[in-house]
Design a protein around this motif. Sequence first.
Motif, PDB file in Angstrom:
ATOM      1  N   UNK A  20      15.492  13.888  -3.730  1.00 30.99           N
ATOM      2  CA  UNK A  20      16.658  13.323  -4.589  1.00 30.99           C
ATOM      3  C   UNK A  20      17.019  11.925  -3.837  1.00 30.99           C
ATOM      4  N   UNK A  21      17.344  11.493  -2.739  1.00 27.76           N
ATOM      5  CA  UNK A  21      17.246   9.895  -2.140  1.00 27.76           C
ATOM      6  C   UNK A  21      16.967   9.357  -2.815  1.00 27.76           C
ATOM      7  N   UNK A  22      15.111   9.425  -3.111  1.00 27.77           N
ATOM      8  CA  UNK A  22      14.035   8.593  -3.198  1.00 27.77           C
ATOM      9  C   UNK A  22      14.407   8.673  -4.668  1.00 27.77           C
ATOM     10  N   UNK A  23      15.275   9.548  -5.455  1.00 26.01           N
ATOM     11  CA  UNK A  23      15.188   9.242  -7.252  1.00 26.01           C
ATOM     12  C   UNK A  23      16.182   8.682  -7.473  1.00 26.01           C
ATOM     13  N   UNK A  24      16.844   8.877  -6.109  1.00 24.32           N
ATOM     14  CA  UNK A  24      18.509   7.457  -6.394  1.00 24.32           C
ATOM     15  C   UNK A  24      18.481   5.937  -5.886  1.00 24.32           C
ATOM     16  N   UNK A  25      17.088   6.204  -5.184  1.00 23.95           N
ATOM     17  CA  UNK A  25      16.556   4.477  -5.259  1.00 23.95           C
ATOM     18  C   UNK A  25      14.953   4.150  -5.025  1.00 23.95           C
ATOM     19  N   UNK A  26      14.325   4.496  -5.688  1.00 24.25           N
ATOM     20  CA  UNK A  26      12.915   4.898  -6.108  1.00 24.25           C
ATOM     21  C   UNK A  26      12.670   3.192  -6.865  1.00 24.25           C
ATOM     22  N   UNK A  27      13.772   2.345  -7.382  1.00 23.62           N
ATOM     23  CA  UNK A  27      13.438   1.658  -7.982  1.00 23.62           C
ATOM     24  C   UNK A  27      13.875  -0.002  -7.022  1.00 23.62           C
ATOM     25  N   UNK A  28      14.683   0.479  -5.691  1.00 23.34           N
ATOM     26  CA  UNK A  28      14.396  -0.726  -4.988  1.00 23.34           C
ATOM     27  C   UNK A  28      13.827  -1.106  -4.267  1.00 23.34           C
ATOM     28  N   UNK A  29      14.187  -2.384  -4.476  1.00 20.17           N
ATOM     29  CA  UNK A  29      13.034  -3.804  -3.975  1.00 20.17           C
ATOM     30  C   UNK A  29      12.520  -4.097  -2.645  1.00 20.17           C
ATOM     31  N   UNK A  30      13.148  -3.151  -2.064  1.00 18.98           N
ATOM     32  CA  UNK A  30      12.559  -2.839  -0.187  1.00 18.98           C
ATOM     33  C   UNK A  30      11.034  -1.810  -0.735  1.00 18.98           C
ATOM     34  N   UNK A  31      11.148  -1.116  -0.624  1.00 16.04           N
ATOM     35  CA  UNK A  31      10.111   0.056  -0.892  1.00 16.04           C
ATOM     36  C   UNK A  31       9.238  -0.868  -2.077  1.00 16.04           C
ATOM     37  N   UNK A  32       9.084  -1.328  -2.696  1.00 19.57           N
ATOM     38  CA  UNK A  32       7.957  -2.115  -3.609  1.00 19.57           C
ATOM     39  C   UNK A  32       7.491  -3.515  -2.695  1.00 19.57           C
ATOM     40  N   UNK A  91      18.117  -8.204   3.765  1.00 22.52           N
ATOM     41  CA  UNK A  91      18.830  -8.408   1.970  1.00 22.52           C
ATOM     42  C   UNK A  91      18.069  -7.447   1.095  1.00 22.52           C
ATOM     43  N   UNK A  92      16.625  -6.711   1.122  1.00 22.92           N
ATOM     44  CA  UNK A  92      16.132  -6.400  -0.020  1.00 22.92           C
ATOM     45  C   UNK A  92      16.836  -4.373   0.462  1.00 22.92           C
ATOM     46  N   UNK A  93      17.705  -3.790   1.439  1.00 23.70           N
ATOM     47  CA  UNK A  93      17.542  -2.706   1.966  1.00 23.70           C
ATOM     48  C   UNK A  93      18.858  -2.501   1.494  1.00 23.70           C
ATOM     49  N   UNK A  94      19.401  -1.673   0.548  1.00 22.04           N
ATOM     50  CA  UNK A  94      20.876  -1.014   0.325  1.00 22.04           C
ATOM     51  C   UNK A  94      21.307  -0.352   2.495  1.00 22.04           C
ATOM     52  N   UNK A  95      22.714  -0.491   1.538  1.00 24.18           N
ATOM     53  CA  UNK A  95      23.291  -0.185   3.201  1.00 24.18           C
ATOM     54  C   UNK A  95      23.139   1.041   3.715  1.00 24.18           C
ATOM     55  N   UNK A 103      20.680   6.254   6.222  1.00 21.06           N
ATOM     56  CA  UNK A 103      19.844   8.160   5.642  1.00 21.06           C
ATOM     57  C   UNK A 103      18.376   7.890   6.119  1.00 21.06           C
ATOM     58  N   UNK A 104      17.765   7.333   6.863  1.00 21.57           N
ATOM     59  CA  UNK A 104      16.394   7.375   7.096  1.00 21.57           C
ATOM     60  C   UNK A 104      16.042   8.427   7.668  1.00 21.57           C
ATOM     61  N   UNK A 105      16.753   9.318   8.137  1.00 18.37           N
ATOM     62  CA  UNK A 105      16.877  10.608   8.671  1.00 18.37           C
ATOM     63  C   UNK A 105      16.283  11.446   7.223  1.00 18.37           C
ATOM     64  N   UNK A 106      17.315  11.370   6.709  1.00 22.35           N
ATOM     65  CA  UNK A 106      17.357  12.121   4.800  1.00 22.35           C
ATOM     66  C   UNK A 106      15.784  12.127   4.641  1.00 22.35           C
ATOM     67  N   UNK A 107      15.621  10.625   4.612  1.00 20.84           N
ATOM     68  CA  UNK A 107      14.749  10.521   3.503  1.00 20.84           C
ATOM     69  C   UNK A 107      12.614  10.734   4.329  1.00 20.84           C
ATOM     70  N   UNK A 108      13.115  10.441   5.838  1.00 18.70           N
ATOM     71  CA  UNK A 108      11.181  10.761   6.381  1.00 18.70           C
ATOM     72  C   UNK A 108      11.804  11.970   6.972  1.00 18.70           C
ATOM     73  N   UNK A 109      12.978  13.349   7.386  1.00 21.34           N
ATOM     74  CA  UNK A 109      12.605  14.539   7.836  1.00 21.34           C
ATOM     75  C   UNK A 109      12.300  13.358   9.117  1.00 21.34           C
ATOM     76  N   UNK A 110      11.443  14.776   9.576  1.00 23.35           N
ATOM     77  CA  UNK A 110      11.100  14.996  11.168  1.00 23.35           C
ATOM     78  C   UNK A 110       9.512  14.507  10.961  1.00 23.35           C
ATOM     79  N   UNK A 111       8.940  13.087  10.239  1.00 27.44           N
ATOM     80  CA  UNK A 111       8.084  12.926  10.106  1.00 27.44           C
ATOM     81  C   UNK A 111       7.764  12.076  11.548  1.00 27.44           C
ATOM     82  N   UNK A 112       8.369  11.526  12.650  1.00 26.26           N
ATOM     83  CA  UNK A 112       8.220  11.136  13.781  1.00 26.26           C
ATOM     84  C   UNK A 112       7.627  12.863  15.001  1.00 26.26           C
TER      85      UNK A 112
END
Length: 997
Positions: A720-732, A652-656, A661-670
């Motif tokens: 850019x994606x992080x700046x857009x959603x950095x205040x998201x409750x999910x990350x906090x 419920x805290x994560x925007x759809x 776009x998790x692959x954009x946010x984390x890239x090839x971290x795995x």
Amino acid sequence: MGPASLQEEEGELEEESKGEMEGYRCLLQAGSQLESTLQQVTVPVSLKEVGGYIEKQVAYLSGGRGEDSSVIITLPECSAFSDIPEEALAKVFTYLTLVPRTRQPGVKFIVILDRRLDTWASIKTALARIAASFPGNLHLVLVLRPTSFFHRTVTDIGFRFSQEDFMLKMPVVMLSSVTDLLHYIDENQLTSEFGGTLDYCHSDWIVLRTAIESFAVTVKDIAQMLQGFGTELAETELCDEGKTIEYLLESHTDKYRKLKDAIRSVSKEGRHLLASLETSGKEGDSQWDVRLDWETVQRLLSQLRDMESAFDGFFEKHHLKLHQYLQLLRYEQSFQEMELCLEHLVGQERELSTSVDTLAQTEQALKRLDCLESSAQEVTSRAQIVVLHGHQLSAGHHYAAALIMQRCNELRHHCDTLNAALKAKHTRLLLTHQLLLCVGQAQGWCDDGAYLLANQLVDKYQSKEGAQAALRDIDRLLELAPSLLSSGPDALAIEYEAVITPQLQAQIGKTFEKHSAVQQMIQSRQACLRKLADKHVRPVQLVAPRAENPPRSKSPLFSPKHGDGLKFTFDLSLPGKRTSRKSPNSRKIEVIHDYQESRSCVSYGLDGEDSPDVLKRHVMRELIETERIYVEELLSVLLGYRAEMDSPSLSGLLPAILRSKRNVLFGNTPEIYNFHSRVFLQDLEGCLEAPESVGACFLKRKESFQMYECYCQNKPRSDALWKQFSDCSFFQECQKKLEHKLGLDSYLLKPVQRLTKYQLLLKELLKHSTDCEGSSELQEALTAMLDLLKSVNDSMHQIAITGYEGDICELGRVLMQGSFSVWISHKKGPTRMKELARFKPMQRHLFLYERALLFCKRREEHAGGGDKTPSYSFKHCLKMTAVGITENVKGDVKKFEIWYSGREEVYVVQAPTVEVKMAWLNELRRILTNQQKLLRDEANQHGQMVGHMQLPPPLSESPQEHTELWLTAFKTDQTASPSNVETSSNCSSKTTRDAGW
């Protein structure tokens, strides 16, 4: 320059000026002598003023002499004598008398008045005009009276009545014939018209007198120019601007060369004049005036040479002074620049605090100190060059050698002081780092002891065998106890007295208090277990002791808040520790592995602090330890953020849009985590006892590190994606669960930071591994990591390209990129005229790929925070299969040509430096050579000739060598479809037409 240096320089410059002024006095003295000679030999009335009357032979000097060496002036028959104005006649007589008088003051004159064809009236008028106008000491006037009977009779009568009038003014003798003239003047002193043998040519005499007077005037002008230029040099004031001194040197040298040319010209003229006078003087001793003229010219030439020699000496000293003054200005400027750099570094060194309380602070301080030492090494190298230049100036007998050597000593002192301060701080920080490591190991051992006691299951050691097994576990734990705990706080305070602060002392006290509590717990447990091992008793439920201090987190995902008691929130398999929450035995293996390394770290630090092997092991342990932390941090991001995106409790805290776009946010971290946790960390741990082999380890995994290039290319999109959603409750909420002090963006930056950390640690290892086995592999590994950083940087520039319509991945890997000045020309008429109208170069950013060369225009775009981010607007594309290069362009060593499609398009590219140009040329040649090899292989397979290539010789250092490299691909199939042909040139033709330049 400061006041002190100015005073020192002025004093030394004054000493140098004394020698220069001595040369100036010699020049003035030589000029004065020459001017005196010119005044003696120069006639106030020039031949030009009376040249017309002299040419008409109104009067002339034949060179003959009468009695008492009187000079003979002849007035021949001249019908226009009576028409000559009195003023002009006076100038003629003045000029003719001044010529002998300048050479022989007080000389007497004899005037021969030839009036054999004239009348008494003309004779009377002539005598009257001579008496009125003749300026010299007139000794005798010899008059040849008319030869006709009537006019002779009239002359005799007239002279008899007028003799007394004339005799009062001048002695006059009336002669009847030329024969009577021989009674007064010798035959060899008379010209042929008077029956004499004296050779005289009036035109030659005029030419000779004109040459002598012209020579004297030229010598006078040269002397005045030399004196004037010498005065200008002597009065030149020196300023503190290097460009002004350069202009003075250039202008003075130019004037000096012109004056030397003028002196050579007048000297040549004087020698020709001497040769002419010598020719005239050989005809007989009677030509006494020719000899006097020869002596005059010879004297002028000699004094001119003396003045030239004096001027050369003076100018050489003055020029040397100016040149050395310019050298001093430049050296002083270099000194001041280096002094400012060193003062800046000293300020940074003073600001770098060594009062650290935690391991992270110590490592951060060491990292900053390493950067500062690197900068100091660079500045010190530059300072050494300045010092070397100063020694060269001093060895060249510079007039300010004492001041220059003082500056050299000051630079050395600054460098030595800075290096000593940096070394002292580095030693202190390393000692502090070692202490904190030991304290951390001791605290970890205490935590492990508490874990061990808490995880011993009561039901397992109710039996004798279980109790004995538990005792063996405790014994193994005690064997791994760090030596720090056995030495005691007092011994530790003595050993690390130089770095212990009140904060560190407090940490040490808490550590030993914690150790005392754990030791009591262990002793109590041992007593209980021994009783159980000695006799069999009814099962007793033991209570697991609770640690006095909260257990230390072993990873970013471990926290007491995640559960009751001592539990792991996640079932982690941390690399290098091979542990599992469900297996206590495995947990013990982890502890043994960690603290075997920790104990060896302490023992090495105590035994041989300055040994290269110890330092290498220290760096190797740091590399392994930081690698473990890095892996744990990556895992915390993957499990604490990425995996939580699938958690129903946080959905419920994560925007759809963010979930997709998790692959954009984390890239090839795995992919990065799998490589480091499963492969690279194990490789590094195998190099612990042989740090030199870590170079081979890096080289073995060189290709795997290319995954960082993909990560860095995605980083701007991730930011850019992080700046857009950095205040998201999910990350906090995720950050709160993980108890991370920093946000996700800081952890997403870890791969970039880790990539730069490798090359620093490799440099440190290489510094302590000179002339050791494996040093070459270390150097290759360092070069590979630096190349990787460059490749990542190039790829970061590549993603900023805009306007390219094709798939940029088809161009291959980006090899080089940089900004250049570019001129373009086409063979086609309209395009060529358009390009010829452009005089200024275009600024273009070039991207060299394996299959193409892109031309882009750099643009600055303002980001949201006000920062400027560069972007590259695509302009042109050249396929490498149709590219050729011309390595040298006449007129500029930094230029080279890139031509396309058989020179249909030619791009003149100017690099910022020669080194950049050579790097690009080498890469271009490598690409073209590889292409040609591929084409030949393909041709061999099909049995056809596909390409033709002419390779240039190796790059020459001479800019005159003009070499060209070209590659021409022929069609392998005469029936190739038009679409295939268009594809090979589509990129170039299309973009040239649409994008424009």
